[in-house]
Scaffold this motif. Structure first.
Motif, short mmCIF file in Angstrom:
data_model
loop_
_atom_site.label_atom_id
_atom_site.label_comp_id
_atom_site.label_asym_id
_atom_site.label_seq_id
_atom_site.Cartn_x
_atom_site.Cartn_y
_atom_site.Cartn_z
N ARG A 388 0.84 -1.19 0.00
CA ARG A 388 0.00 0.00 0.00
C ARG A 388 0.88 1.24 0.00
NH1 ARG A 388 -5.18 -1.14 -1.04
NH2 ARG A 388 -5.89 0.65 0.19
N LEU A 390 1.58 4.69 1.31
CA LEU A 390 1.24 5.55 2.43
C LEU A 390 1.78 6.95 2.21
CD1 LEU A 390 1.97 3.22 5.51
CD2 LEU A 390 -0.15 3.45 4.18
N ASP A 405 -3.47 6.23 4.09
CA ASP A 405 -3.47 5.26 3.00
C ASP A 405 -4.02 5.97 1.76
OD1 ASP A 405 -4.27 3.26 1.12
OD2 ASP A 405 -4.37 1.77 2.71
#
Length: 528
Positions: A388, A390, A405
């Motif tokens: 992911r 960030l 996120d």
């Protein structure tokens, strides 16, 4: 003495602590004779209209950070390391107080700085044909650091391999917004609080040209093709577009809303390279602007369009170059941060309690994130964690780093710190992010955050009791350079993994340093 050195008188005094902003007029007006005193002692450098000349503008909007009682002290004593003299031996205390009140009195009419005035201020120091084909030094030109020394208004060019200065030159006063580079990293552009834009050649180690693009400037941006420079101004309200080649003014655009009635300060301008555009934030109007820098920009329609199908468009496109694509917002944003693809923008809302996500493709807000305090999104960074992307930002009012996120636009973590801070920095080749605590009693502390665990794992104090700020990494990420932002300060070089000190260079309040490669490559660990 050349034109540049003559005009460096603007490094003088009262603007030393003054960014853009609005201040209230002092109560009770000014004592009789203040105008005469200003004309006799001040106008030669600061202009008969107080809008500046070789010295800075002296109006409330440019003196916001200088407390009223300190204004008289600067007039009486002058300011060290500038050409601002003291007047204590020439003026009586009542006369000094009268002058102090006078320069804080609002002008009757809003300041105006025309295209003709901009053009008349332009100075070319080096013609293009006189510049060298290659650097005049042996260091890697892409691993140079540009170090802004606010203590005596100088810039140092630092070899990022040996950590040795290779040049140092006087700058305009109160540089702001971070220097910006051409895409090849050869030329760097600086903006000062009082509107001066400087183009510097990192091959020749010399100033190429300068121009005064405004009276009170916020920051500037350079197009990704290196053709134009956009300058955002608090005064006058608007943006100025310059040729990146020689700083010739191309266009001035007033910052007004769609109706043309409401006016706004420009709080930030940044380039969005993949979009071939600049994005402009307005401090007083709930709009975001996107402006293409292309010679033949895509059409922008200000009215209603029935069909966008080829050949079926019924609306009229904005004429000419640099059309404004206006994106309506729920409220103004002061600062913002792009996701790596430049499709979305995270903007900090004025009330400081939330941030909004704007999708630039569809031109509207798509999410709201609760972010108490005042996140400094312009100092944000990104990294990958568990697949992911960030994004993290320091906070100017609270001791916290907010982690977002960017896929779901949700708050992942609030990492507590010792106090409010200004900068968060990292590099692709390190597992750590560094945050300062510059707005707290722990101003001497840097905290190290593990990007994998989202926890503070170490606290460093390079110079106990002195402010530690603005970390920047070397090209390879092996070294972190830290500013000891004091008048008799230093640049401290640390190993980015062991945190051991490698070298310390004395400097005059180094407020920031910028690695050429990290900036032009849009490193995920630094601002752009």
């Amino acid at each position: 003495m050349n034109a540049r050195l003559r005009s460096l008188c603007l490094a003088a005094g009262l603007l030393a602590l003054a960014p853009a902003g609005h201040a209230q007029a002092p109560s009770g007006g000014t004592a009789p004779g203040a105008e005469r005193l200003f004309a006799e002692h001040c106008a030669q450098c600061h202009g008969t209209d107080r809008l500046g000349g070789t010295g800075p503008a002296l109006i409330p909007e440019t003196l916001a950070r200088l407390k009223p009682h300190d204004t008289a002290g600067v007039i009486a004593q002058g300011r060290l390391q500038t050409q601002m003299p003291g007047f204590a031996e020439r003026l009586t205390p009542p006369e000094i107080e009268a002058l102090a009140a006078y320069v804080r009195r609002p002008l009757e009419a809003a300041p105006h700085w025309s295209m003709d005035a901009i053009a008349a201020s332009r100075v070319v120091n080096r013609a293009a044909e006189t510049l060298p084909q290659r650097p005049v030094y042996a260091a890697d030109p892409l691993n140079l650091f540009i170090v802004v020394e606010a203590g005596d208004s100088h810039v140092t060019i630092l070899d990022g391999d040996r950590f040795e200065p290779i040049a140092r030159f006087p700058s305009r006063f109160a540089l702001h917004g971070g220097p910006k580079f051409t895409p090849d990293g050869r030329f760097v552009f600086f903006a000062s609080r009082d509107g001066w834009v400087t183009k510097y050649d990192l091959y020749a180690l010399d100033v190429v040209a300068e121009v005064r693009a405004g009276i009170n400037t916020r920051n500037l941006a350079v197009s990704a093709d290196g053709s134009v420079v956009m300058v955002g101004n608090y005064l006058p309200h608007g943006i100025v577009i310059l040729s990146a080649e020689d700083l010739t003014p191309i266009k001035v655009i007033e910052a007004k809303d769609r109706s043309g009635k409401a006016s706004s300060r420009v709080s930030a301008v940044y380039q969005a390279a993949p979009r071939n555009s600049f994005v402009v934030a307005l401090k007083d109007i709930p709009e975001l602007w996107e402006i293409s820098w292309l010679e033949k920009p895509p059409p922008v329609y200000s009215g209603l369009v029935h069909s966008y199908e080829s050949g079926m468009v019924e609306g009229l496109a904005e004429p000419g170059r640099f059309p404004i694509r206006r994106i309506a917002l729920s409220q103004p944003v002061d600062d913002f941060f792009f996701d790596p693809g430049y499709r979305n923008l995270l903007g900090s809302a004025r009330d400081g309690g939330k941030s909004v996500v704007v999708n630039l493709d569809v031109g509207r807000e798509i999410a709201t994130i609760a972010m108490p305090g005042l996140p400094h999104l312009g100092a944000g960074i990104t990294w990958m964690r568990d697949g992911r992307r960030l994004m993290a930002s320091p906070n100017l009012k609270e001791g916290v780093v907010s982690v977002i996120d960017t896929g779901s636009w949700t708050l992942v973590e609030r990492i507590p710190t010792l106090g409010p801070g200004f900068f968060l920095r990292s590099h692709e080749n390190t597992s750590f992010a560094w945050v300062d605590n510059g707005f707290s009693r722990a101003k001497d502390a840097l905290q190290i955050i593990d990007k994998r665990t989202l926890e503070v794992v170490r606290t460093l104090r390079p110079s106990p009791g002195q402010m530690a700020s603005h970390v920047e990494f070397s090209r390879d990420g092996r070294h972190a350079l830290v500013s000891i932002a004091e008048q008799d300060g230093a640049l401290v070089v640390l190993d980015s993994e062991s945190f051991a000190e490698i070298k310390r260079l004395p400097m005059r309040k180094p407020s920031g340093k910028y690695n050429v490669h990290n900036k032009i490559s849009r490193s995920e660990g630094t601002s752009h």
